[in-house]
Design a protein around this motif. Sequence first.
Motif, PDB file in Angstrom:
ATOM      1  N   SER A 308       0.047 116.460  -4.802  1.00  0.00           N
ATOM      2  CA  SER A 308       0.106 115.254  -4.785  1.00  0.00           C
ATOM      3  C   SER A 308       1.839 114.672  -5.419  1.00  0.00           C
ATOM      4  O   SER A 308       2.234 115.021  -5.288  1.00  0.00           O
ATOM      5  CB  SER A 308      -1.090 114.629  -6.039  1.00  0.00           C
ATOM      6  OG  SER A 308       0.625 114.270  -7.349  1.00  0.00           O
ATOM      7  N   GLY A 309       1.777 112.837  -4.327  1.00  0.00           N
ATOM      8  CA  GLY A 309       2.719 112.040  -4.044  1.00  0.00           C
ATOM      9  C   GLY A 309       3.369 112.205  -2.422  1.00  0.00           C
ATOM     10  O   GLY A 309       4.538 111.350  -2.566  1.00  0.00           O
ATOM     11  N   LEU A 310       2.685 112.461  -1.646  1.00  0.00           N
ATOM     12  CA  LEU A 310       3.132 112.448  -0.122  1.00  0.00           C
ATOM     13  C   LEU A 310       3.206 110.535   0.216  1.00  0.00           C
ATOM     14  O   LEU A 310       2.098 110.625  -0.131  1.00  0.00           O
ATOM     15  CB  LEU A 310       3.003 113.650   0.670  1.00  0.00           C
ATOM     16  CG  LEU A 310       3.570 114.641   1.098  1.00  0.00           C
ATOM     17  CD1 LEU A 310       2.513 115.430   1.661  1.00  0.00           C
ATOM     18  CD2 LEU A 310       4.958 114.327   0.826  1.00  0.00           C
ATOM     19  N   LYS A 311       3.584 110.155   0.446  1.00  0.00           N
ATOM     20  CA  LYS A 311       3.956 109.112   0.773  1.00  0.00           C
ATOM     21  C   LYS A 311       3.602 108.598   2.239  1.00  0.00           C
ATOM     22  O   LYS A 311       4.351 109.619   3.508  1.00  0.00           O
ATOM     23  CB  LYS A 311       4.971 107.673   0.277  1.00  0.00           C
ATOM     24  CG  LYS A 311       5.683 108.134  -0.997  1.00  0.00           C
ATOM     25  CD  LYS A 311       4.359 107.102  -1.449  1.00  0.00           C
ATOM     26  CE  LYS A 311       4.126 107.141  -3.244  1.00  0.00           C
ATOM     27  NZ  LYS A 311       5.141 106.017  -3.615  1.00  0.00           N
ATOM     28  N   LEU A 312       3.156 107.138   2.729  1.00  0.00           N
ATOM     29  CA  LEU A 312       3.116 107.011   4.105  1.00  0.00           C
ATOM     30  C   LEU A 312       2.265 107.854   4.785  1.00  0.00           C
ATOM     31  O   LEU A 312       1.230 108.386   4.009  1.00  0.00           O
ATOM     32  CB  LEU A 312       4.132 106.130   4.521  1.00  0.00           C
ATOM     33  CG  LEU A 312       5.434 105.136   4.207  1.00  0.00           C
ATOM     34  CD1 LEU A 312       6.187 105.843   5.165  1.00  0.00           C
ATOM     35  CD2 LEU A 312       4.478 104.673   3.910  1.00  0.00           C
ATOM     36  N   SER A 313       2.686 108.168   5.450  1.00  0.00           N
ATOM     37  CA  SER A 313       1.894 109.492   6.938  1.00  0.00           C
ATOM     38  C   SER A 313       2.346 111.101   6.613  1.00  0.00           C
ATOM     39  O   SER A 313       2.966 111.427   8.198  1.00  0.00           O
ATOM     40  CB  SER A 313       1.489 109.458   8.546  1.00  0.00           C
ATOM     41  OG  SER A 313       2.797 108.998   8.425  1.00  0.00           O
ATOM     42  N   ASP A 314       4.020 111.222   5.611  1.00  0.00           N
ATOM     43  CA  ASP A 314       4.474 112.352   5.803  1.00  0.00           C
ATOM     44  C   ASP A 314       3.582 113.449   5.640  1.00  0.00           C
ATOM     45  O   ASP A 314       2.468 113.116   4.347  1.00  0.00           O
ATOM     46  CB  ASP A 314       6.168 111.586   4.369  1.00  0.00           C
ATOM     47  CG  ASP A 314       6.690 110.796   4.744  1.00  0.00           C
ATOM     48  OD1 ASP A 314       6.792 110.431   5.888  1.00  0.00           O
ATOM     49  OD2 ASP A 314       7.550 110.638   3.750  1.00  0.00           O
ATOM     50  N   THR A 315       3.748 114.509   5.686  1.00  0.00           N
ATOM     51  CA  THR A 315       3.231 115.569   5.396  1.00  0.00           C
ATOM     52  C   THR A 315       4.013 116.707   5.211  1.00  0.00           C
ATOM     53  O   THR A 315       5.449 116.464   4.825  1.00  0.00           O
ATOM     54  CB  THR A 315       2.795 116.382   6.982  1.00  0.00           C
ATOM     55  OG1 THR A 315       4.041 116.736   8.200  1.00  0.00           O
ATOM     56  CG2 THR A 315       2.176 115.777   7.823  1.00  0.00           C
ATOM     57  N   TYR A 316       3.233 117.443   4.516  1.00  0.00           N
ATOM     58  CA  TYR A 316       3.952 118.572   3.511  1.00  0.00           C
ATOM     59  C   TYR A 316       4.803 119.081   4.555  1.00  0.00           C
ATOM     60  O   TYR A 316       5.897 120.207   3.295  1.00  0.00           O
ATOM     61  CB  TYR A 316       2.956 119.987   2.952  1.00  0.00           C
ATOM     62  CG  TYR A 316       2.977 121.074   2.223  1.00  0.00           C
ATOM     63  CD1 TYR A 316       3.545 120.018   0.711  1.00  0.00           C
ATOM     64  CD2 TYR A 316       3.167 121.996   2.096  1.00  0.00           C
ATOM     65  CE1 TYR A 316       3.904 120.859  -0.019  1.00  0.00           C
ATOM     66  CE2 TYR A 316       3.321 123.038   1.273  1.00  0.00           C
ATOM     67  CZ  TYR A 316       4.105 122.877   0.070  1.00  0.00           C
ATOM     68  OH  TYR A 316       3.988 123.572  -0.563  1.00  0.00           O
ATOM     69  N   SER A 317       4.563 119.930   5.457  1.00  0.00           N
ATOM     70  CA  SER A 317       5.757 120.367   6.597  1.00  0.00           C
ATOM     71  C   SER A 317       7.033 119.416   6.395  1.00  0.00           C
ATOM     72  O   SER A 317       8.272 120.115   6.762  1.00  0.00           O
ATOM     73  CB  SER A 317       4.896 120.905   7.095  1.00  0.00           C
ATOM     74  OG  SER A 317       5.089 119.187   8.937  1.00  0.00           O
ATOM     75  N   GLU A 318       7.312 118.189   6.323  1.00  0.00           N
ATOM     76  CA  GLU A 318       8.481 117.603   6.489  1.00  0.00           C
ATOM     77  C   GLU A 318       9.355 117.370   5.529  1.00  0.00           C
ATOM     78  O   GLU A 318      10.705 117.319   5.299  1.00  0.00           O
ATOM     79  CB  GLU A 318       7.897 116.123   6.535  1.00  0.00           C
ATOM     80  CG  GLU A 318       7.181 115.755   7.861  1.00  0.00           C
ATOM     81  CD  GLU A 318       7.029 114.586   8.682  1.00  0.00           C
ATOM     82  OE1 GLU A 318       6.810 114.645   9.905  1.00  0.00           O
ATOM     83  OE2 GLU A 318       6.326 113.939   7.486  1.00  0.00           O
ATOM     84  N   LEU A 319       8.585 118.801   4.391  1.00  0.00           N
ATOM     85  CA  LEU A 319       9.835 118.501   2.985  1.00  0.00           C
ATOM     86  C   LEU A 319      11.180 119.040   2.559  1.00  0.00           C
ATOM     87  O   LEU A 319      12.123 119.282   1.787  1.00  0.00           O
ATOM     88  CB  LEU A 319       8.702 118.941   2.093  1.00  0.00           C
ATOM     89  CG  LEU A 319       7.419 117.661   1.059  1.00  0.00           C
ATOM     90  CD1 LEU A 319       6.555 118.639   0.771  1.00  0.00           C
ATOM     91  CD2 LEU A 319       8.727 116.539   0.872  1.00  0.00           C
ATOM     92  N   GLY A 320      10.861 119.796   4.035  1.00  0.00           N
ATOM     93  CA  GLY A 320      11.395 121.114   4.345  1.00  0.00           C
ATOM     94  C   GLY A 320      12.040 121.898   3.099  1.00  0.00           C
ATOM     95  O   GLY A 320      12.534 121.979   2.242  1.00  0.00           O
ATOM     96  N   LEU A 321      10.737 122.724   2.423  1.00  0.00           N
ATOM     97  CA  LEU A 321      10.392 123.154   1.297  1.00  0.00           C
ATOM     98  C   LEU A 321      11.006 124.422   1.419  1.00  0.00           C
ATOM     99  O   LEU A 321      10.777 125.615   2.693  1.00  0.00           O
ATOM    100  CB  LEU A 321       9.063 122.849   0.494  1.00  0.00           C
ATOM    101  CG  LEU A 321       8.526 123.672  -0.331  1.00  0.00           C
ATOM    102  CD1 LEU A 321       9.432 122.444  -1.940  1.00  0.00           C
ATOM    103  CD2 LEU A 321       7.376 123.683  -0.582  1.00  0.00           C
ATOM    104  N   SER A 322      11.600 125.177   0.467  1.00  0.00           N
ATOM    105  CA  SER A 322      11.952 126.725   0.359  1.00  0.00           C
ATOM    106  C   SER A 322      11.633 126.704  -1.089  1.00  0.00           C
ATOM    107  O   SER A 322      12.379 126.352  -1.563  1.00  0.00           O
ATOM    108  CB  SER A 322      13.100 126.588   0.504  1.00  0.00           C
ATOM    109  OG  SER A 322      14.551 126.156  -0.429  1.00  0.00           O
ATOM    110  N   LEU A 323      11.445 128.115  -1.512  1.00  0.00           N
ATOM    111  CA  LEU A 323      11.476 128.918  -2.401  1.00  0.00           C
ATOM    112  C   LEU A 323      11.943 130.351  -2.597  1.00  0.00           C
ATOM    113  O   LEU A 323      12.301 131.009  -1.467  1.00  0.00           O
ATOM    114  CB  LEU A 323       9.018 129.490  -2.513  1.00  0.00           C
ATOM    115  CG  LEU A 323       8.497 128.197  -2.441  1.00  0.00           C
ATOM    116  CD1 LEU A 323       7.191 129.039  -1.919  1.00  0.00           C
ATOM    117  CD2 LEU A 323       9.497 127.060  -3.082  1.00  0.00           C
ATOM    118  N   GLU A 324      12.223 130.377  -3.595  1.00  0.00           N
ATOM    119  CA  GLU A 324      13.317 131.488  -3.619  1.00  0.00           C
ATOM    120  C   GLU A 324      13.212 131.773  -5.117  1.00  0.00           C
ATOM    121  O   GLU A 324      13.307 130.683  -6.680  1.00  0.00           O
ATOM    122  CB  GLU A 324      14.820 131.342  -3.342  1.00  0.00           C
ATOM    123  CG  GLU A 324      15.031 130.187  -4.289  1.00  0.00           C
ATOM    124  CD  GLU A 324      16.627 129.435  -3.832  1.00  0.00           C
ATOM    125  OE1 GLU A 324      17.756 129.042  -4.392  1.00  0.00           O
ATOM    126  OE2 GLU A 324      17.002 130.029  -2.477  1.00  0.00           O
TER     127      GLU A 324
END
Length: 359
Positions: A308-324
């Motif tokens: 949860s937590g995304l605002k407006l019409s932002d998408t998960y892919s727009e987070l610039g997420l990286s896992l390491e």
Amino acid sequence: NEIDLTANVGDYVLIPSGYSDPNYAVNYVNGSLRVNPATLTLNTHSLSREYGLSNPLFTFTDSGYRLGDTFEDVFSSVNLSTAAGVGSSVGSYPILVNATLANSNYTLDIQTGNLTITRAPLVLSPALATKVYGELNPEFSLVASGLRNGDTVDVVTNESFQVFANQFSNVGQYTLSLTGATAQNYSLSFNSSFLNITPRALTIRANDATREYGDSNPFFSASFAGLASFDDASVISNVNFSTVATASSNVLAGGYGIQVSSDANPNYAISYDPGRLTITPATVYLNVGNANRLYGDANPGFTSTYLSGLKLSDTYSELGLSLESEAVQTSNVGSYNIFANLTNPNYNLSYDPGVLSIN
């Protein structure tokens, strides 16, 4: 003997003669004649002048001369004087006579006149006065036209002023009158002046505000510095705020300006200071998955699940997420954390690290 009109003052012997009568033996007895001084009157003229001026030329009238005598025949000098000088106060001063007779046939009857010093005209006006709206009236002062003899306005006492304005009066110009004053040596007349009430300096500052990315702007408020003690913010109407920031505005270092404006109020000179709207990152919640690999292998692709937590019409892919993981290919058998990072400045991450198990 004969004594004629021109005889000088003095005592004279009268010698009788010339009587004849055959029936008598005449015996003459001398008599006497006293010639007294004639009275000469000097009448000094009463004069007047204003306070602070030089004395006028003193004059006199002389009368009582006999036998064609003139001033030059009788007097060697006549001087007129008074104790009053330029700086003498209003009042009456005797004009003194100092006369020296050159002729003993006269005695003087001096009729003394007076020098009357009258009040000098003096025009008084209140000095132009100024105060700021909301303040008490200032202490008023005088301007004098016509002072003499080095006098200053301090010779005026008991002055009283009238103005129909007070601490609560609006900005404007008010007639300032002088209703009374006294000055010993002056005849006073009064002019009026003005009390000018000028606008009071007022600073309206937009208060700083904070909100989270993606939320609507909060209700803005302002602080008022400089209001008169009896006024409050309600005397300023239509206080409005504006900012370029919208719900979709990004988190920005330094924030966004909050501009403030209002209607004018004639009692205030208004200046405006902007505030700052700080947009803080929203929090997005993730679940980082666990992973396994064998010793010596490369790390596998890590996975996460958006919660949860995304605002407006932002998408998960727009987070610039990286896992390491802290584990590298040569890491020993064991358990290692899997961390999540993102490059989107509008969000913070909240998650529990996953676990990489090296078997």
